[in-house]
Structures are given as structure tokens and as C-alpha cells.
Design a protein around this motif. Structure first.
Motif, PDB file in Angstrom:
ATOM      1  N   ALA A  14       0.812  -1.222   0.000  1.00 50.09           N
ATOM      2  CA  ALA A  14       0.000   0.000   0.000  1.00 50.09           C
ATOM      3  C   ALA A  14       0.849   1.276   0.000  1.00 50.09           C
ATOM      4  CB  ALA A  14      -0.959  -0.020   1.190  1.00 50.09           C
ATOM      5  N   THR A  91      -6.332   6.567  -0.009  1.00 48.59           N
ATOM      6  CA  THR A  91      -5.146   5.782   0.344  1.00 48.59           C
ATOM      7  C   THR A  91      -4.592   6.206   1.696  1.00 48.59           C
ATOM      8  OG1 THR A  91      -4.617   5.576  -2.006  1.00 48.59           O
ATOM      9  CG2 THR A  91      -2.873   5.075  -0.444  1.00 48.59           C
ATOM     10  N   GLY A  94      -6.881   4.789   4.305  1.00 50.08           N
ATOM     11  CA  GLY A  94      -6.695   3.343   4.436  1.00 50.08           C
ATOM     12  C   GLY A  94      -5.422   2.979   5.176  1.00 50.08           C
ATOM     13  N   GLY A 118      -8.335  -2.597   4.314  1.00 51.80           N
ATOM     14  CA  GLY A 118      -8.127  -3.227   3.015  1.00 51.80           C
ATOM     15  C   GLY A 118      -9.199  -2.859   2.010  1.00 51.80           C
ATOM     16  N   LEU A 121      -8.442   0.715   0.850  1.00 50.63           N
ATOM     17  CA  LEU A 121      -7.304   0.754  -0.077  1.00 50.63           C
ATOM     18  C   LEU A 121      -7.669   0.163  -1.439  1.00 50.63           C
ATOM     19  CD1 LEU A 121      -4.391  -0.248   2.330  1.00 50.63           C
ATOM     20  CD2 LEU A 121      -4.803   1.990   1.300  1.00 50.63           C
ATOM     21  N   GLY A 174      -4.744  -3.720  -0.861  1.00 46.95           N
ATOM     22  CA  GLY A 174      -6.073  -3.690  -0.263  1.00 46.95           C
ATOM     23  C   GLY A 174      -6.707  -5.065  -0.179  1.00 46.95           C
TER      24      GLY A 174
END
Length: 293
Positions: A14, A91, A94, A118, A121, A174
Motif C-alpha cells: 500500500a 489511500t 486506508g 483493506g 485501499l 487492499g
């Protein structure tokens, strides 16, 4: 407890996806335009979402070029701006949720929060993949993305490639973090199974219960089923009846005793002189004496 592999993989992919997406959003390299007739051959125009730069081998890159054809007013560019910013914000959210959910500094992670991060993301990866794919679809369409006519050529820029890579990494990260929902769901299922049952379900009004009588079976079927003889109920009850009473005590075993004294013939009277007369007196007993030897 060790941190699960899916969480570690998500926490690695990520941030990499965030870095690539941020670079692709800010850099002016979504499309390369070259081959201008009124300019030198080595002149290249880099077009991005926020700026356009002119580069030549004999001079430095010059950014802030004027938009004479209305490139920034094109619909793919305007949509890409909004979706890329939304992807970056999602993002960041997340990653914040993933940091709190994974909790590497504690023994037990928060599986539900990690799974939620997750999902966020994964949605961020979709938000960045949509504008990149849409822009690439209309890359050579001069009616949608304005550019000079031929012989001017357009090519894919490095920012578009970085956007693709960042979107894929966000999707993978994610999805990996979303697998953290599995232990949480398993724990919830176990707790639901252990929960006490509620009130008994009321029967429907239309439900009717009928007690049908059992059909009478013939003796051959009733007492000789499966090819084996079975006693009638009367015999079966008599055989299975328990016996009453208790066992009688047994007398102890008797020892054998011989009424005859076997040593009577060997006993002799003593002589007056203190010497035994066993060798001179005849043995009056039926048993053998020493003189017979």
C-alpha cells in the motif's frame, strides 16, 4: 502473536502504491507530443494533469507552457484530476486504518479494522485505475484530447505508467488486508454457535399434525426380519427378565488326616545300663527295623 502474512504484505504494497500514484499525479508526463513542423526535431512537449513542459536537447526543460488548444479543459483531464485526488485521500485514510488495525506493537491485531482498511485501499486503487485507463483510451483521439494534426505524434508518458503501477499495488495491498476479515468472521461464527437459543419458534397456523396408526405386520415380517430369527415379545421378556436372589456361600475345603501313627514301631524302651537294645531285641512292629538292614 505474530503479525499475519497478509497484513505484512498489505502494509508493504500500500505505501508503495501511494508513492507511485502521487508521483504520477503530480508529474507532467501523461502524454508526449513531438514532431512539430515549425520547431526543431528534438523538441518534446510533456503534458500532464496540472502543467505542460517543453524539453529540447540543447536547452533545459521549460514548464508552464501556454495551453493554446484547450488541453486542460478536456473531460478526461478534468475527471482524472478529481479521481486521482480522491484516490490519494482514500489511500491515506486506508493506511491510517491499517496502522491502527494491524497494531504491530501489540500481541493481538484488530482484524475487523485491518479488513476495513483493506476495503478502503482497494477502493482507492479503483479510483486511480479508472482515470488512468480512461486517459489511455483517448490518448490518440485528438478530438477528445486536443493536439496538433499530423505529422505530430503522441505517445504514452511515464506518469501514466506510474499511475498504472500504483493502482495495481493499491489493489493488491487492499485485497491482502481485506483477507483479515476471515479470522474475525470465524470468531463471530463461533460466538453465534455458542449463544443460547432464543424462544421456540411458533408453529404456523396452517400446520396440521396427524398421528397415523402403525400398520399391523405379519409374524414373518415382524419376527423374522433381515433373515434372522427373533423371539416373540413374550419370549424376549422372559429371557431378558433379571433373576432374583443371591449366591449361597460355599463350605471351606477340608484337609486330609491319617488316623494311623506311622512312628509307633520305631519307639523302643531304654535299657537299665543306658545302652539301647535296638540291635539285640527283635522288632515287634510290622515296620522294618535297623536289624533287618
Amino acid at each position: 502473536m505474530r503479525t499475519p502474512v497478509v497484513m505484512i504484505l498489505g502494509m508493504v504494497l500500500a505505501p508503495c502504491g501511494l508513492l507511485l500514484t502521487l508521483t504520477g499525479t503530480l508529474t507532467p508526463g501523461w502524454r508526449l507530443v513531438k514532431g512539430f513542423l515549425d520547431q526543431p526535431v528534438d523538441v518534446v512537449l510533456y503534458q500532464g494533469l496540472w502543467d505542460m513542459c517543453r524539453e529540447q536537447s540543447s536547452s533545459e526543460r521549460q514548464c508552464g507552457q501556454p495551453d493554446d488548444l484547450g488541453y486542460f479543459a478536456a473531460e478526461p483531464v478534468r475527471v482524472a484530476r478529481g479521481l486521482m485526488i480522491a484516490s490519494l485521500a482514500a489511500t491515506a485514510l486506508g493506511l491510517l486504518l491499517a496502522t491502527v488495525g494491524v497494531r504491530c506493537w501489540q500481541d493481538e491485531p484488530h482484524f475487523a479494522l485491518a479488513g476495513l482498511s483493506g476495503v478502503v485501499l482497494f477502493a482507492a486503487g479503483l479510483l486511480s485505475l479508472i482515470p488512468v485507463s480512461w486517459y489511455n483510451h483517448f490518448l490518440a483521439d485528438r478530438a477528445v484530447l486536443p493536439a496538433q494534426s499530423s505529422p505530430v505524434t503522441v505517445q504514452v508518458g511515464y506518469s501514466l505508467v506510474l499511475g498504472y503501477l500504483g493502482s495495481c499495488l493499491l489493489l493488491l495491498g487492499g485485497f491482502s488486508l481485506a483477507l483479515s476479515f476471515a479470522p474475525w468472521c470465524a470468531e463471530r461464527c463461533r460466538s453465534c454457535r455458542k449463544a443460547p437459543p432464543g424462544r421456540a419458534r411458533r408453529s404456523s397456523i396452517s400446520t396440521v399434525y396427524i398421528d397415523w396408526p402403525e400398520p399391523a405386520l405379519t409374524p414373518a415380517i415382524k419376527y423374522y426380519s433381515d433373515g434372522q430369527h427373533r423371539p416373540r415379545p413374550v419370549q424376549l421378556g422372559a429371557a431378558s427378565q433379571r433373576k432374583a436372589g443371591f449366591p449361597m456361600p460355599r463350605p471351606p475345603p477340608k484337609a486330609y488326616s491319617n488316623p494311623v501313627e506311622v512312628l509307633d514301631g520305631e519307639k523302643a524302651p531304654e535299657s537299665h545300663h543306658g545302652v539301647s537294645s535296638r540291635s539285640t531285641r527283635s522288632c515287634g512292629s510290622a515296620l522294618p527295623c535297623d536289624s533287618d538292614l
